[in-house]
Design an enzyme around this catalytic site. Structure first.
Site, short mmCIF file in Angstrom:
data_model
loop_
_atom_site.label_atom_id
_atom_site.label_comp_id
_atom_site.label_asym_id
_atom_site.label_seq_id
_atom_site.Cartn_x
_atom_site.Cartn_y
_atom_site.Cartn_z
N ASP A 29 -98.00 -97.97 11.52
CA ASP A 29 -98.65 -96.88 10.80
C ASP A 29 -98.62 -95.61 11.65
OD1 ASP A 29 -100.48 -95.60 8.84
OD2 ASP A 29 -101.94 -95.78 10.46
N GLU A 34 -94.86 -101.12 7.32
CA GLU A 34 -95.44 -100.55 8.53
C GLU A 34 -95.16 -101.45 9.73
OE1 GLU A 34 -99.27 -98.06 6.79
OE2 GLU A 34 -99.53 -100.19 7.29
#
Length: 232
Positions: free
Chosen positions: A46, A118
């Site tokens: 992320d 992610e």
């Protein structure tokens, strides 16, 4: 795993990182290996995605304010967007899931796909560094970045309404369907948006979401909250 590496254009030096990125917590739970799942890589990925896209947008729009750049980035890194990117590289078919998760549609579940996207970005960063992670991310996000470059201002009445109202008081508007008419294949929904006891607007559409957007657009036009006094 080789087919996935070919699809993403990156070959891992440490194949364990790739396996970890694809391991859903449900499998870790079943195999009694609670530390081997993709949640830590998801956390790292992320941040990696945010950094790379922040840098790209910063240079793509040199005259944009921090607020505008943040809005553009949020369009790219939303769970919905990440899910679309994961579908593009057929990530779901490579996920390592527990039996229950697999049988309940886990390979198509948007949250699983977004999280894996992610995690995969984080794994590439750990395995090869920033350059290959940047190549992977920008390659997959390229068409969406180009779309934003063509039309940086998003027509988002619900988001704009919430932003304007929360600048007055930190509560969100609420939407409810007040009527629906017609047969299932041609149903028309009417939605109303309210905030702090105020009825701000109504709108209709062929879906609940469309009706809510229409109601938000009506509210923005009428601005019935003008003069609202907050006790805070």
């Amino acid at each position: 795993m080789e087919s996935l590496e070919k699809r993403i254009g990156y070959r891992f030096k440490n194949s364990v990182l790739l396996k970890e990125a694809l391991t859903h917590p449900s499998l870790a739970y079943e195999t009694k290996k609670p530390r081997f799942d993709n949640q830590r890589l998801e956390y790292l990925g992320d941040a990696v995605i945010q950094l790379i896209l922040t840098n790209e947008l910063f240079h793509l729009f040199p005259k944009f304010s921090e607020g505008k750049l943040t809005k553009l980035r949020s369009r790219l890194v939303s769970k919905e967007a990440l899910c679309r990117f994961a579908e593009k590289i057929e990530l779901g078919q490579h996920l390592l899931l527990g039996k229950g998760e697999a049988s309940s549609g886990g390979r198509e579940r948007p949250s699983n796909l977004a999280d894996a996207m992610e995690a995969l970005s984080g794994a590439i960063y750990l395995d090869g560094g920033l350059a290959p992670a940047e190549a992977f991310i920008l390659n997959n996000f390229r068409e969406f970045i180009e779309a934003i470059a063509r039309e940086p201002e998003e027509n988002n009445p619900k988001g704009e309404l919430q932003e304007q109202l929360q600048s007055i008081k930190a509560t969100s508007p609420s939407y409810r369907v007040i009527s629906q008419e017609g047969p299932d294949h041609e149903k028309i929904f009417v939605s109303e948006v309210t905030w702090e006891g105020l009825k701000l607007g109504r709108g209709e559409g062929s879906s609940k979401k469309e009706a809510e957007v229409s109601a938000a657009a009506a509210a923005l036009k009428e601005k019935r909250w003008a003069g609202f006094k907050s006790c805070e």
